[in-house]
Design an enzyme around this catalytic site. Structure first.
Site, PDB file in Angstrom:
ATOM      1  N   CYS A 116       0.811  -1.224   0.000  1.00  0.00           N
ATOM      2  CA  CYS A 116       0.000   0.000   0.000  1.00  0.00           C
ATOM      3  C   CYS A 116       0.842   1.271   0.000  1.00  0.00           C
ATOM      4  O   CYS A 116       0.331   2.351  -0.267  1.00  0.00           O
ATOM      5  CB  CYS A 116      -0.946   0.006   1.191  1.00  0.00           C
ATOM      6  SG  CYS A 116      -2.029  -1.419   1.162  1.00  0.00           S
ATOM      7  N   HIS A 257      -3.267   6.810   2.772  1.00  0.00           N
ATOM      8  CA  HIS A 257      -3.705   5.552   2.159  1.00  0.00           C
ATOM      9  C   HIS A 257      -5.049   5.173   2.770  1.00  0.00           C
ATOM     10  O   HIS A 257      -5.245   5.257   3.982  1.00  0.00           O
ATOM     11  CB  HIS A 257      -2.675   4.449   2.418  1.00  0.00           C
ATOM     12  CG  HIS A 257      -3.207   3.091   2.120  1.00  0.00           C
ATOM     13  ND1 HIS A 257      -3.787   2.789   0.911  1.00  0.00           N
ATOM     14  CD2 HIS A 257      -3.276   1.962   2.870  1.00  0.00           C
ATOM     15  CE1 HIS A 257      -4.196   1.531   0.929  1.00  0.00           C
ATOM     16  NE2 HIS A 257      -3.900   1.007   2.108  1.00  0.00           N
ATOM     17  N   ASN A 287     -10.179  -0.562   0.084  1.00  0.00           N
ATOM     18  CA  ASN A 287      -8.721  -0.450   0.073  1.00  0.00           C
ATOM     19  C   ASN A 287      -8.205  -0.902  -1.299  1.00  0.00           C
ATOM     20  O   ASN A 287      -8.314  -2.074  -1.646  1.00  0.00           O
ATOM     21  CB  ASN A 287      -8.163  -1.341   1.196  1.00  0.00           C
ATOM     22  CG  ASN A 287      -6.642  -1.324   1.277  1.00  0.00           C
ATOM     23  OD1 ASN A 287      -5.975  -0.848   0.365  1.00  0.00           O
ATOM     24  ND2 ASN A 287      -6.106  -1.870   2.353  1.00  0.00           N
TER      25      ASN A 287
HETATM   26  N1  ACO Z   1     -18.039  -9.589   9.098  1.00  0.00           N
HETATM   27  C1  ACO Z   1     -18.431  -9.905  10.340  1.00  0.00           C
HETATM   28  N2  ACO Z   1     -17.564 -10.246  11.320  1.00  0.00           N
HETATM   29  C2  ACO Z   1     -16.246 -10.289  10.995  1.00  0.00           C
HETATM   30  C3  ACO Z   1     -15.771  -9.976   9.703  1.00  0.00           C
HETATM   31  C4  ACO Z   1     -16.727  -9.614   8.730  1.00  0.00           C
HETATM   32  N3  ACO Z   1     -16.377  -9.278   7.487  1.00  0.00           N
HETATM   33  N4  ACO Z   1     -14.408 -10.089   9.706  1.00  0.00           N
HETATM   34  C5  ACO Z   1     -14.040 -10.446  10.937  1.00  0.00           C
HETATM   35  N5  ACO Z   1     -15.139 -10.583  11.725  1.00  0.00           N
HETATM   36  C6  ACO Z   1     -15.210 -10.939  13.140  1.00  0.00           C
HETATM   37  C7  ACO Z   1     -14.008 -11.717  13.608  1.00  0.00           C
HETATM   38  O1  ACO Z   1     -14.176 -13.086  13.331  1.00  0.00           O
HETATM   39  C8  ACO Z   1     -14.016 -11.413  15.074  1.00  0.00           C
HETATM   40  O2  ACO Z   1     -14.992 -12.251  15.693  1.00  0.00           O
HETATM   41  P1  ACO Z   1     -14.754 -12.831  17.191  1.00  0.00           P
HETATM   42  O3  ACO Z   1     -14.667 -11.613  18.073  1.00  0.00           O
HETATM   43  O4  ACO Z   1     -15.963 -13.653  17.406  1.00  0.00           O
HETATM   44  O5  ACO Z   1     -13.471 -13.595  17.126  1.00  0.00           O
HETATM   45  C9  ACO Z   1     -14.522  -9.976  15.162  1.00  0.00           C
HETATM   46  O6  ACO Z   1     -15.177  -9.731  13.914  1.00  0.00           O
HETATM   47  C10 ACO Z   1     -13.440  -8.945  15.378  1.00  0.00           C
HETATM   48  O7  ACO Z   1     -12.360  -9.194  14.459  1.00  0.00           O
HETATM   49  P2  ACO Z   1     -11.075  -8.282  14.406  1.00  0.00           P
HETATM   50  O8  ACO Z   1     -10.158  -8.788  13.342  1.00  0.00           O
HETATM   51  O9  ACO Z   1     -10.526  -8.109  15.784  1.00  0.00           O
HETATM   52  O10 ACO Z   1     -11.743  -6.889  13.931  1.00  0.00           O
HETATM   53  P3  ACO Z   1     -11.104  -5.472  13.873  1.00  0.00           P
HETATM   54  O11 ACO Z   1     -11.902  -4.524  14.667  1.00  0.00           O
HETATM   55  O12 ACO Z   1      -9.608  -5.472  14.082  1.00  0.00           O
HETATM   56  O13 ACO Z   1     -11.328  -5.062  12.328  1.00  0.00           O
HETATM   57  C11 ACO Z   1     -10.055  -4.951  10.288  1.00  0.00           C
HETATM   58  C12 ACO Z   1     -10.748  -5.853  11.313  1.00  0.00           C
HETATM   59  C13 ACO Z   1     -11.094  -4.100   9.618  1.00  0.00           C
HETATM   60  C14 ACO Z   1      -9.345  -5.829   9.260  1.00  0.00           C
HETATM   61  C15 ACO Z   1      -9.019  -4.023  10.982  1.00  0.00           C
HETATM   62  O14 ACO Z   1      -8.238  -4.785  11.865  1.00  0.00           O
HETATM   63  C16 ACO Z   1      -8.075  -3.314  10.014  1.00  0.00           C
HETATM   64  O15 ACO Z   1      -8.468  -2.424   9.298  1.00  0.00           O
HETATM   65  N6  ACO Z   1      -6.768  -3.642  10.030  1.00  0.00           N
HETATM   66  C17 ACO Z   1      -5.732  -2.919   9.300  1.00  0.00           C
HETATM   67  C18 ACO Z   1      -5.793  -3.034   7.816  1.00  0.00           C
HETATM   68  C19 ACO Z   1      -4.616  -2.286   7.229  1.00  0.00           C
HETATM   69  O16 ACO Z   1      -4.218  -1.222   7.641  1.00  0.00           O
HETATM   70  N7  ACO Z   1      -3.964  -2.827   6.251  1.00  0.00           N
HETATM   71  C20 ACO Z   1      -2.766  -2.194   5.755  1.00  0.00           C
HETATM   72  C21 ACO Z   1      -2.751  -1.944   4.374  1.00  0.00           C
HETATM   73  S1  ACO Z   1      -3.347  -3.280   3.400  1.00  0.00           S
HETATM   74  C22 ACO Z   1      -2.058  -3.716   2.316  1.00  0.00           C
HETATM   75  O17 ACO Z   1      -0.902  -3.436   2.490  1.00  0.00           O
HETATM   76  C23 ACO Z   1      -2.464  -4.572   1.134  1.00  0.00           C
END
Ligand code: ACO
Length: 334
Positions: A116, A257, A287
């Site tokens: 990214c 980003h 993204n």
């Molecule tokens: N729908 C419903 N529930 C979901 C989904 C979904 N799509 N995805 C995950 N969950 C659930 C999980 O299973 C988990 O359930 P549990 O509590 O029963 O175990 C719960 O939601 C929480 O999951 P987390 O992964 O802790 O959720 P979080 O609040 O961290 O959000 C996310 C996830 C959106 C991916 C976030 O962590 C994020 O944005 N991370 C950073 C992404 C990023 O910056 N990437 C960098 C660039 S990308 C690149 O370089 C290509």
């Protein structure tokens, strides 16, 4: 000899026509519009056609950027494409495919892999090539067909990504006021497995087993990535501003980003930026990795908001981990 500087001359983007909404995703995996909106801010993303490749998207964005720079195809003397979803895994490069589609030959054309942060890495390379007088007009492109490397059965990743491309022309100038002020790029490979496509490279070649494990698709430790991203992005931008003695009040547009609304709003708050300074497109496009920053700049331009001499502050974080930030005046030839 007079010093030569690099100026950000023009921008262009291309967005595929197929829209994929959160409601569509509800029918594909166990998710909900409410979860996606609350955790990421994403409402829609765009998906390329099956027969549309990353270079098709990139070439369309590039054509617009070249036209807006008032240049002819022959004036481009280098093409750098940032992508994590190349047309072909190893060769030829997507930049070579874009060059072919634009009708450009006998010019250095190559890809860079910085996830990214790719667009900011490409900008840094363009600046270096221009300042060392190895190039005059560098076409830089961030282009992604992430739908091709997303596991559509994995709800934790498939809701996040979209396809698209953005491009810019960076040109040589003797006028310091037009010049890109500064760019910082960095990386820490200790986090290599936080964001990874584990299969189909030399460490785990393509095999029946890797296909069965969906190892050629994006895997992410989302929560851990989130925390490092917020901290690193904030620290990196603060350092760049301090080094150049620039106050956030002087910044017209902060263009981070677009990975997650919560990340960019946390960083914007830490930098004490006003809402009007922060550019948000993640709700529309999801993204789009290396394409997200130039796509966002393009939207500002097409909405008539980006004016000559406006100061853009760019900031990115991605797989590797890689990160980067840049202070870039918009300097079209007028
Ligand atoms: N729908 C419903 N529930 C979901 C989904 C979904 N799509 N995805 C995950 N969950 C659930 C999980 O299973 C988990 O359930 P549990 O509590 O029963 O175990 C719960 O939601 C929480 O999951 P987390 O992964 O802790 O959720 P979080 O609040 O961290 O959000 C996310 C996830 C959106 C991916 C976030 O962590 C994020 O944005 N991370 C950073 C992404 C990023 O910056 N990437 C960098 C660039 S990308 C690149 O370089 C290509």
């Amino acid at each position: 000899m007079n010093k030569v500087y690099a100026a950000f001359r023009s921008v262009g983007s291309y967005i595929p026509k197929n829209i994929l909404t959160n409601e569509d995703l509800e029918k594909m995996v166990d998710t909900s519009d409410e979860w996606i909106t609350k955790r990421t801010g994403i409402k829609t993303r765009y998906i390329a056609d099956k027969d549309e490749s990353t270079s098709d998207l990139g070439a369309k964005a590039a054509k617009k950027a070249i036209k807006r720079a008032s240049l002819k195809i022959d004036d481009i003397d280098m093409i750098i494409c940032a992508t994590i979803s190349p047309d072909y895994l190893c060769m030829p490069s997507t930049a070579c495919m874009i060059a072919k589609k634009l009708g450009i030959s006998n010019r250095p054309s190559f890809d860079i892999s910085a996830a990214c942060s790719g667009f900011i890495y490409a900008l840094a390379m363009a600046k270096s090539f221009i300042e060392s007088r190895m190039a005059k007009n560098v076409l830089i492109i961030g282009s992604e067909k992430l739908s091709a490397i997303v596991d559509w059965s994995d709800r934790s990743t498939c809701v996040l990504f979209g396809d698209g491309a953005g491009a810019a022309v960076v040109g040589a100038t003797k006028n310091r006021d037009e010049a890109i002020i500064d760019i910082n790029i960095s990386a820490d490979g200790n986090y290599y497995d936080y964001l990874i496509t584990p299969g189909c490279g030399s460490s785990k070649p393509c095999s029946e087993e890797s296909l069965k494990e969906h190892a050629c698709y994006i895997k992410m430790k989302g929560n851990e990535t989130f925390k490092v991203a917020v901290k690193t992005l904030t620290t990196d931008v603060k350092k760049l501003l301090q080094k150049n003695d620039i106050d956030t009040k002087r910044v017209d547009y902060f263009i981070p980003h677009q990975a997650n609304y919560r990340i960019l709003s946390a960083v914007s708050q830490a930098l004490k930026l006003k809402e009007s300074q922060v550019v948000v497109t993640v709700s529309k496009y999801g993204n789009t990795s290396s394409a997200s920053i130039p796509m966002a700049i393009n939207d500002l331009y097409e909405e008539g908001k980006l004016k000559p001499n406006d100061l853009m502050l760019l900031d990115a974080f991605g797989g590797g981990f890689t990160w980067g930030s840049a202070l870039v005046p918009f300097s079209p030839l007028i």
